[in-house]
Design a protein around this motif. Sequence first.
Motif, short mmCIF file in Angstrom:
data_model
loop_
_atom_site.label_atom_id
_atom_site.label_comp_id
_atom_site.label_asym_id
_atom_site.label_seq_id
_atom_site.Cartn_x
_atom_site.Cartn_y
_atom_site.Cartn_z
N ALA A 34 1.02 -1.31 0.03
CA ALA A 34 0.10 0.05 0.03
C ALA A 34 1.02 1.29 0.01
CB ALA A 34 -0.86 -0.07 1.20
N THR A 35 1.98 1.11 0.79
CA THR A 35 2.71 2.31 0.67
C THR A 35 3.38 2.31 -0.60
OG1 THR A 35 3.10 1.98 3.30
CG2 THR A 35 4.79 3.43 2.08
N SER A 36 3.83 1.43 -1.17
CA SER A 36 4.50 1.70 -2.50
C SER A 36 3.54 2.21 -3.65
CB SER A 36 5.06 0.11 -2.84
OG SER A 36 5.66 0.22 -4.15
N GLU A 37 2.34 1.68 -3.46
CA GLU A 37 1.31 2.06 -4.34
C GLU A 37 1.20 3.64 -4.20
OE1 GLU A 37 -1.97 -0.48 -3.97
OE2 GLU A 37 -0.93 -2.04 -4.86
N LEU A 38 1.02 4.05 -3.10
CA LEU A 38 0.96 5.16 -2.82
C LEU A 38 1.83 6.30 -3.08
CD1 LEU A 38 -0.80 7.43 -1.23
CD2 LEU A 38 0.18 7.16 1.14
N GLY A 39 3.12 5.85 -2.85
CA GLY A 39 4.44 6.42 -3.51
C GLY A 39 4.42 6.58 -4.82
N SER A 40 4.01 5.56 -5.65
CA SER A 40 3.85 5.37 -7.45
C SER A 40 2.63 6.50 -7.69
CB SER A 40 3.19 4.27 -7.72
OG SER A 40 4.54 3.19 -7.52
N LEU A 41 1.49 6.55 -6.68
CA LEU A 41 0.55 7.39 -7.07
C LEU A 41 0.89 8.88 -6.79
CD1 LEU A 41 -2.54 8.27 -7.41
CD2 LEU A 41 -2.80 8.11 -4.98
N LEU A 42 1.63 9.14 -5.79
CA LEU A 42 2.39 10.50 -5.51
C LEU A 42 3.15 11.09 -6.60
CD1 LEU A 42 2.51 12.74 -3.46
CD2 LEU A 42 4.43 11.87 -2.48
N LEU A 43 4.07 10.09 -7.19
CA LEU A 43 4.98 10.53 -8.07
C LEU A 43 4.34 10.71 -9.53
CD1 LEU A 43 7.88 10.94 -9.09
CD2 LEU A 43 8.28 8.17 -9.39
N SER A 44 3.51 9.94 -9.90
CA SER A 44 2.42 10.23 -10.95
C SER A 44 1.90 11.58 -10.86
CB SER A 44 1.66 8.95 -11.24
OG SER A 44 0.79 9.25 -12.09
N ARG A 45 1.22 11.83 -9.79
CA ARG A 45 0.49 13.34 -9.54
C ARG A 45 1.68 14.18 -9.77
NH1 ARG A 45 -4.12 12.29 -5.32
NH2 ARG A 45 -5.48 10.71 -6.44
N TYR A 46 2.73 14.19 -9.00
CA TYR A 46 3.93 15.01 -9.22
C TYR A 46 4.17 15.50 -10.54
CZ TYR A 46 8.20 17.57 -8.66
OH TYR A 46 8.93 18.68 -8.57
N GLU A 47 4.49 14.31 -11.23
CA GLU A 47 4.85 14.60 -12.69
C GLU A 47 3.87 15.22 -13.50
OE1 GLU A 47 5.79 10.31 -13.64
OE2 GLU A 47 8.19 10.50 -12.76
N GLU A 48 2.62 14.72 -13.41
CA GLU A 48 1.39 15.41 -14.05
C GLU A 48 1.25 17.16 -13.79
OE1 GLU A 48 -2.10 13.26 -13.14
OE2 GLU A 48 -1.51 11.47 -14.04
N THR A 49 1.32 17.27 -12.58
CA THR A 49 1.30 18.60 -11.95
C THR A 49 2.24 19.49 -12.49
OG1 THR A 49 -0.03 17.80 -9.98
CG2 THR A 49 1.10 20.14 -9.83
N ALA A 50 3.71 18.93 -12.64
CA ALA A 50 4.95 19.60 -12.95
C ALA A 50 4.61 19.83 -14.56
CB ALA A 50 6.08 18.74 -12.73
N GLU A 51 4.19 18.90 -15.15
CA GLU A 51 3.72 19.12 -16.57
C GLU A 51 2.63 20.32 -16.97
OE1 GLU A 51 2.07 16.92 -20.42
OE2 GLU A 51 3.31 15.70 -19.20
N MET A 67 -2.70 33.67 -10.53
CA MET A 67 -3.38 32.83 -9.37
C MET A 67 -3.28 31.08 -9.98
SD MET A 67 -6.48 35.10 -8.30
CE MET A 67 -7.55 34.49 -9.01
N LEU A 68 -3.41 30.87 -11.10
CA LEU A 68 -3.49 29.37 -11.31
C LEU A 68 -1.98 28.81 -11.29
CD1 LEU A 68 -4.69 26.81 -12.21
CD2 LEU A 68 -4.84 27.61 -14.59
N THR A 69 -0.96 29.61 -11.76
CA THR A 69 0.21 29.47 -11.83
C THR A 69 0.93 29.20 -10.31
OG1 THR A 69 0.73 30.66 -13.95
CG2 THR A 69 2.72 29.89 -12.53
N ALA A 70 0.47 30.15 -9.50
CA ALA A 70 0.95 30.01 -7.95
C ALA A 70 0.26 28.82 -7.40
CB ALA A 70 0.36 31.50 -7.40
N SER A 71 -0.95 28.56 -7.59
CA SER A 71 -1.65 27.30 -7.13
C SER A 71 -1.14 26.08 -7.44
CB SER A 71 -3.06 27.23 -7.50
OG SER A 71 -3.87 26.10 -7.13
N LEU A 72 -0.63 26.12 -8.82
CA LEU A 72 0.14 24.70 -9.38
C LEU A 72 1.52 24.72 -8.47
CD1 LEU A 72 -0.98 24.77 -13.06
CD2 LEU A 72 -1.45 23.18 -11.29
N HIS A 73 2.22 25.90 -8.30
CA HIS A 73 3.31 26.02 -7.73
C HIS A 73 3.06 25.23 -6.31
CE1 HIS A 73 6.97 27.71 -5.73
NE2 HIS A 73 7.52 27.07 -6.64
N GLU A 74 2.30 25.87 -5.65
CA GLU A 74 1.96 25.40 -4.19
C GLU A 74 1.62 23.87 -4.09
OE1 GLU A 74 -1.25 25.94 -0.80
OE2 GLU A 74 -0.95 27.79 -2.03
N GLN A 75 1.02 23.30 -5.13
CA GLN A 75 0.90 21.87 -5.12
C GLN A 75 2.06 21.17 -5.62
OE1 GLN A 75 -2.39 20.68 -8.14
NE2 GLN A 75 -3.51 22.47 -7.55
#
Length: 121
Positions: free
Chosen positions: A8-25, A62-70
């Motif tokens: 579960a922790t590994s899956e959570l790490g994968s989910l987090l990394l995936s969301r990070y990459e999507e948000t960075a893009e 504002m949108l840029t700042a919100s994405l940066h905060e995420q």
Amino acid sequence: MTVTADRATSELGSLLLSRYEETAERYQTQLHTAVVLRRDGRELGDIADEGTMAADVEQQDMLTASLHEQLVRMEEALRRYEDGSLGTCERCGGQIPEGRLEIMPWATHCVPCQAAADKHR
């Protein structure tokens, strides 16, 4: 930790990394959009268009700042994942429910501690 908890922790790490990459893009795309909007806005001559452009630029900022905060929150969560503390409430030391982490993998507090923190704001 059990094998199930490790998975579960590994899956959570994968989910987090995936969301990070999507948000960075999305953040990089948003930065580009804001730059283009500012550049194009300089070519306007009409005062009404300039007012509209100023509002659009503010909205993009504002949108840029919100994405940066995420991104910052997710980077912090990735550090907690790497050091093994992801999913541990910073206030009480208890476990943050898996469902909460699936929705907000950057969560730093369990539900009761977050409610208490929100109440004191």
